[in-house]
Enzyme design. Structure first.
Site, PDB file in Angstrom:
ATOM      1  CE1 TYR A 293      23.807  36.689 -10.712  1.00 44.24           C
ATOM      2  CE2 TYR A 293      22.641  37.981 -12.350  1.00 44.24           C
ATOM      3  CZ  TYR A 293      22.679  37.377 -11.123  1.00 44.24           C
ATOM      4  OH  TYR A 293      21.583  37.459 -10.281  1.00 44.24           O
TER       5      TYR A 293
ATOM      6  N   PRO B  54      11.328  32.455  -8.901  1.00 44.53           N
ATOM      7  CG  PRO B  54      10.342  33.600 -10.678  1.00 44.53           C
ATOM      8  CD  PRO B  54      11.675  33.289 -10.072  1.00 44.53           C
ATOM      9  CG  LEU B  55       9.067  29.318 -12.353  1.00 47.20           C
ATOM     10  CD1 LEU B  55       9.399  28.608 -13.662  1.00 47.20           C
ATOM     11  CD2 LEU B  55       7.595  29.727 -12.330  1.00 47.20           C
ATOM     12  N   GLY B  56      10.322  28.387  -7.798  1.00 48.15           N
ATOM     13  CA  GLY B  56      10.693  27.523  -6.693  1.00 48.15           C
ATOM     14  C   GLY B  56      11.282  26.205  -7.147  1.00 48.15           C
TER      15      GLY B  56
ATOM     16  CB  VAL C 204       7.277  23.616  -9.155  1.00 45.73           C
ATOM     17  CG1 VAL C 204       6.285  22.804  -9.984  1.00 45.73           C
ATOM     18  CG2 VAL C 204       6.580  24.228  -7.943  1.00 45.73           C
ATOM     19  CG  PHE C 205       9.180  23.344 -13.494  1.00 40.59           C
ATOM     20  CD1 PHE C 205       8.369  22.545 -14.283  1.00 40.59           C
ATOM     21  CD2 PHE C 205       8.734  24.603 -13.143  1.00 40.59           C
ATOM     22  CE1 PHE C 205       7.133  23.003 -14.718  1.00 40.59           C
ATOM     23  CE2 PHE C 205       7.500  25.069 -13.571  1.00 40.59           C
ATOM     24  CZ  PHE C 205       6.700  24.259 -14.358  1.00 40.59           C
TER      25      PHE C 205
END
Length: 290
Positions: free
Chosen positions: A49, A204-206, A208-209
């Site tokens: 990172y 985890p929100l894939g 969608v946003f």
């Protein structure tokens, strides 16, 4: 099933450094305290990172924070040889030799300014993995107290079983969300439950946003309706959908937004009805569930 000391939501640090928000020391300290104040005590790292810089920035901030090491859990990953000004690599590749795994873990300990990692993960599978060397490295790191537990990340069931022939694998951090269902449909999550491997879910929100694909729009619309019933935000419904799975998946959330962090743990208390849960699966695939 394992009962690790990790918080039910994990704070992902990938965007804390130069790959994202480029937080300064004070901002990192404040974000650590915000996470702890809201029940999030586990921080997920990887050596790569920030081009091998974010762990060190976090470690400096952590030492200055005066937070008790025993109150938090630190996860890191190793194995990817990334193209970076901090390495002499000419091509991205993976290195899972005993020597490199041990060296990487020691580097992470120095960078994070800690004596041990609560969990070390192999970041991504390599076709050239030698399971004997991996096991020898893990045994050594555990014996020396440098790591408390071991797992993998982004490994298939067969790749995981190769490692399990030689040493225990207790975690697998995978891509999973209501728009990324593969692990639920290809036997991956079943395999983890069978073998007491605790899943963690990155992204985890894939999607969608992130885009205006039909799938994302369908899921967003349905999740918004469910969110209104529970009087919570859309993202919490997406997390609650993951948390409801019996594999006891732990979402890794990469947000640095203090307001969102303050609400994340609410997702672990939302009781989605069976029909609402299946309606989100249906919205994802665009058809009735199989």
């Amino acid at each position: 099933m394992n009962t690790p000391p990790f918080s039910r939501i994990i704070a992902g640090t990938m965007t804390w450094g130069v790959w994202g928000k480029n937080l300064n020391e004070r901002q990192m300290i404040d974000l650590m305290h915000c996470c702890l104040e809201n029940g999030i005590s586990t921080f997920d790292h990887a050596d790569i990172y920030g081009g091998y810089t974010t762990e060190a920035a976090f470690g400096t901030a952590f030492t200055s924070s005066n937070i008790d090491r025993e109150t938090i859990q630190l996860i890191s990953k190793c194995g990817i040889q990334h193209l970076s000004n901090n390495r002499d690599n000419t091509v991205k590749h993976y290195d899972y030799s005993k020597k490199y795994i041990i060296w990487s873990a020691e580097q992470s300990l120095r960078n994070l300014q800690t004596e041990y990692l609560d969990l070390l993960l192999l970041h991504r599978p390599s076709p050239l993995m030698q399971t004997d060397e991996i096991a020898e490295a893990v045994i050594y790191l555990k014996k020396e107290g440098m790591i408390r537990d071991f797992g993998v990340s982004n490994f298939t069931t067969s790749q995981t079983d190769l490692i399990r022939m030689k040493t225990a694998v207790n975690f697998n951090q995978i891509q999973f969300s209501v728009t990324d269902l593969d692990a639920m449909l290809d036997g991956g999550l079943d395999h983890m439950q069978l073998h007491n491997i605790r899943p963690m879910a990155w992204n985890p929100l894939g999607s969608v946003f992130r885009n205006d694909q039909e799938k994302s729009m369908r899921v967003s619309a349905q999740a918004t309706r469910i969110a209104a019933k529970h009087n919570v935000s859309l993202d919490l419904i997406l997390l609650a959908w993951i948390v409801k799975h019996p594999a006891q998946i732990i979402p890794v959330c990469g947000t640095t937004d203090v307001d969102r962090i303050s609400k994340l743990m609410q997702a672990t208390k939302i009781e989605l009805s069976l029909e609402d849960w299946f309606s989100l699966w249906e919205a994802s695939i665009g058809n009735k569930v199989p």
